[in-house]
Write a protein that holds these residues in place. Structure first.
Motif, PDB file in Angstrom:
ATOM      1  N   TYR A  11      24.613  53.278  50.377  1.00  0.00           N
ATOM      2  CA  TYR A  11      24.566  52.841  48.984  1.00  0.00           C
ATOM      3  C   TYR A  11      24.900  51.356  48.858  1.00  0.00           C
ATOM      4  CZ  TYR A  11      26.006  52.509  44.075  1.00  0.00           C
ATOM      5  OH  TYR A  11      26.161  52.130  42.775  1.00  0.00           O
ATOM      6  N   ASP A  54      28.151  56.255  51.224  1.00  0.00           N
ATOM      7  CA  ASP A  54      28.671  55.016  50.648  1.00  0.00           C
ATOM      8  C   ASP A  54      28.093  53.778  51.333  1.00  0.00           C
ATOM      9  OD1 ASP A  54      30.171  56.302  48.787  1.00  0.00           O
ATOM     10  OD2 ASP A  54      32.130  55.860  49.677  1.00  0.00           O
ATOM     11  N   LEU A  71      36.126  60.717  45.249  1.00  0.00           N
ATOM     12  CA  LEU A  71      34.811  60.333  44.767  1.00  0.00           C
ATOM     13  C   LEU A  71      34.074  59.516  45.814  1.00  0.00           C
ATOM     14  CD1 LEU A  71      35.467  57.385  42.339  1.00  0.00           C
ATOM     15  CD2 LEU A  71      37.185  58.360  43.823  1.00  0.00           C
ATOM     16  N   THR A  72      32.766  59.629  45.833  1.00  0.00           N
ATOM     17  CA  THR A  72      31.974  58.659  46.585  1.00  0.00           C
ATOM     18  C   THR A  72      31.557  57.577  45.612  1.00  0.00           C
ATOM     19  OG1 THR A  72      30.027  59.976  46.151  1.00  0.00           O
ATOM     20  CG2 THR A  72      31.087  60.300  48.275  1.00  0.00           C
ATOM     21  N   LEU A  73      31.078  56.488  46.188  1.00  0.00           N
ATOM     22  CA  LEU A  73      30.746  55.334  45.354  1.00  0.00           C
ATOM     23  C   LEU A  73      29.438  55.519  44.606  1.00  0.00           C
ATOM     24  CD1 LEU A  73      31.555  52.526  47.915  1.00  0.00           C
ATOM     25  CD2 LEU A  73      32.832  53.043  45.834  1.00  0.00           C
ATOM     26  N   SER A  74      28.558  56.317  45.192  1.00  0.00           N
ATOM     27  CA  SER A  74      27.160  56.318  44.762  1.00  0.00           C
ATOM     28  C   SER A  74      26.989  56.357  43.246  1.00  0.00           C
ATOM     29  CB  SER A  74      26.428  57.490  45.403  1.00  0.00           C
ATOM     30  OG  SER A  74      26.572  57.390  46.796  1.00  0.00           O
ATOM     31  N   GLY A  75      26.188  55.441  42.790  1.00  0.00           N
ATOM     32  CA  GLY A  75      25.832  55.413  41.390  1.00  0.00           C
ATOM     33  C   GLY A  75      26.837  54.742  40.482  1.00  0.00           C
ATOM     34  N   SER A  76      27.959  54.295  41.054  1.00  0.00           N
ATOM     35  CA  SER A  76      29.039  53.874  40.178  1.00  0.00           C
ATOM     36  C   SER A  76      29.344  52.375  40.214  1.00  0.00           C
ATOM     37  CB  SER A  76      30.309  54.635  40.551  1.00  0.00           C
ATOM     38  OG  SER A  76      30.653  54.327  41.881  1.00  0.00           O
ATOM     39  N   ILE A  77      28.631  51.628  41.049  1.00  0.00           N
ATOM     40  CA  ILE A  77      28.994  50.219  41.225  1.00  0.00           C
ATOM     41  C   ILE A  77      27.986  49.324  40.520  1.00  0.00           C
ATOM     42  CG2 ILE A  77      29.324  48.374  42.932  1.00  0.00           C
ATOM     43  CD1 ILE A  77      31.465  50.554  42.944  1.00  0.00           C
ATOM     44  N   ARG A  85      33.456  48.856  51.243  1.00  0.00           N
ATOM     45  CA  ARG A  85      33.725  50.198  50.734  1.00  0.00           C
ATOM     46  C   ARG A  85      35.186  50.337  50.337  1.00  0.00           C
ATOM     47  NH1 ARG A  85      34.799  55.810  53.350  1.00  0.00           N
ATOM     48  NH2 ARG A  85      33.637  57.240  52.004  1.00  0.00           N
TER      49      ARG A  85
END
Ligand code: ZN
Lengths: 218, 93
Positions: B51, B48, A143-149, A205
């Motif tokens: 972001y 990332d 998964l990438t982080l985008s949108g999830s933190i 990250r």
């Protein structure tokens, strides 16, 4: 003293400032101008008003830079005591919040230098790069982080950064200072500030991904 | 990993990631980087990092200091203390 030097430099009109970011984070406050003028003429109620207006921002700045509540409270106190002594020298060349924040940053940095900790010196030799080779370990399917933190998760990850990384990250990415300003404040090279920022983001990250993986297992 | 030095547009992941801090700072359009078009791993890394930087800009002050801070400031002002010598935590000890 270094603090005096920084404050004087900050008062100069030619000093570059993170105007946009800072204004967004610190919009003008109604009644501030009047409170400054009254405080400058020695009105202690007006000083209390200024404290109430700015305590949260100054404290949050100290807390993020230091990662420690007790120290952050001490240095918030010290920053406002310096403000009390120096408010007469504020000329309005920059926004008051910009001026006050720079003063608070300098108070924190002076404190760190006095403690003699290596975190202010950003020479890379003092902080052996742990694992900043290319990332081959992370599969593309990961998964990438985008949108999830969310904000709380990010705050916690910042707290867990090594102190030197945290300083540069907070000053640049959170507070919006430019690398040339950070280099001047931390007495390091611009290239050093840039590379520390990059390492800080890489480390964040890692921290955020590790946190995500743990969450998925749980 | 195959290193294609002869074709100078194609970088290895290591070479790309070494250049990455510079690329970020130059405000260059990272999407235009050849390496990213063919490397999902580095593309994910760039997404990332962008972001994280974007989320950091959105962080706002959320904490108030404890009321003890203002009390100590008032006390110090009344005593005419130099701010550098007394502190909240020293007062606690
Ligand atoms: Zn790659």
């Amino acid at each position: 003293m270094a603090v005096e030097r920084f404050v004087l430099m900050n008062a100069g009109p030619s000093q570059p400032r993170p105007a946009t970011q800072h204004l967004r984070r610190n919009p003008p406050i109604a009644g501030e101008q009047e409170a400054i003028q009254r405080a400058q003429s020695g009105d202690s109620r007006a000083f209390e008003t200024l404290y109430a207006m700015h305590k949260r921002r100054v404290y949050s700045l100290c807390l993020r830079m230091l990662g420690n509540v007790a120290e952050a409270e001490d240095l918030t106190q010290e920053a406002f005591l310096q403000l009390y002594r120096k408010i007469g020298t504020f000329r309005g060349d920059s926004a008051f919040s910009t001026w006050l924040h720079r003063l608070a940053v300098n108070v924190v940095l002076m404190h760190l230098r006095r403690k003699g900790l290596p975190q202010v010196s950003l020479e890379e030799t003092l902080e052996p790069a742990q694992d900043d080779g290319p990332r081959k370990d992370i599969g593309a399917r990961d998964l990438t982080l985008s949108g999830s933190i969310d904000r709380v998760t990010l705050e916690r990850a910042i707290e867990n950064l090594p102190p030197g990384y945290r300083l540069v990250f907070v000053l640049h990415d959170v507070e919006g200072y430019e690398h040339n300003e950070i280099a001047e404040m931390l007495d390091c090279s611009i290239g050093n500030s840039k590379s520390q920022l990059h390492k800080a983001r890489m480390k964040l990250r890692d921290l955020l991904r590790t946190g995500q993986r743990k969450e998925q297992i749980a | 990993m195959i290193v294609l030095r002869a074709m100078d547009k194609i970088m290895t992941c290591a070479e790309f990631q070494e250049k990455l801090p510079e690329l970020f700072e130059s405000q260059a359009d990272l999407g235009a980087q050849e390496h990213l078009k063919s490397c999902e791993m580095c593309a994910a890394l760039v997404r990332d990092l962008e972001y994280i930087a974007a989320q950091a800009r959105l962080l706002l002050p959320i904490h108030d200091p404890s009321p003890a801070v203002w009390e100590h400031i008032q006390q110090a002002i009344r005593r005419g203390d130099e701010p550098d010598v007394k502190s909240v935590s020293a007062g606690r000890k």
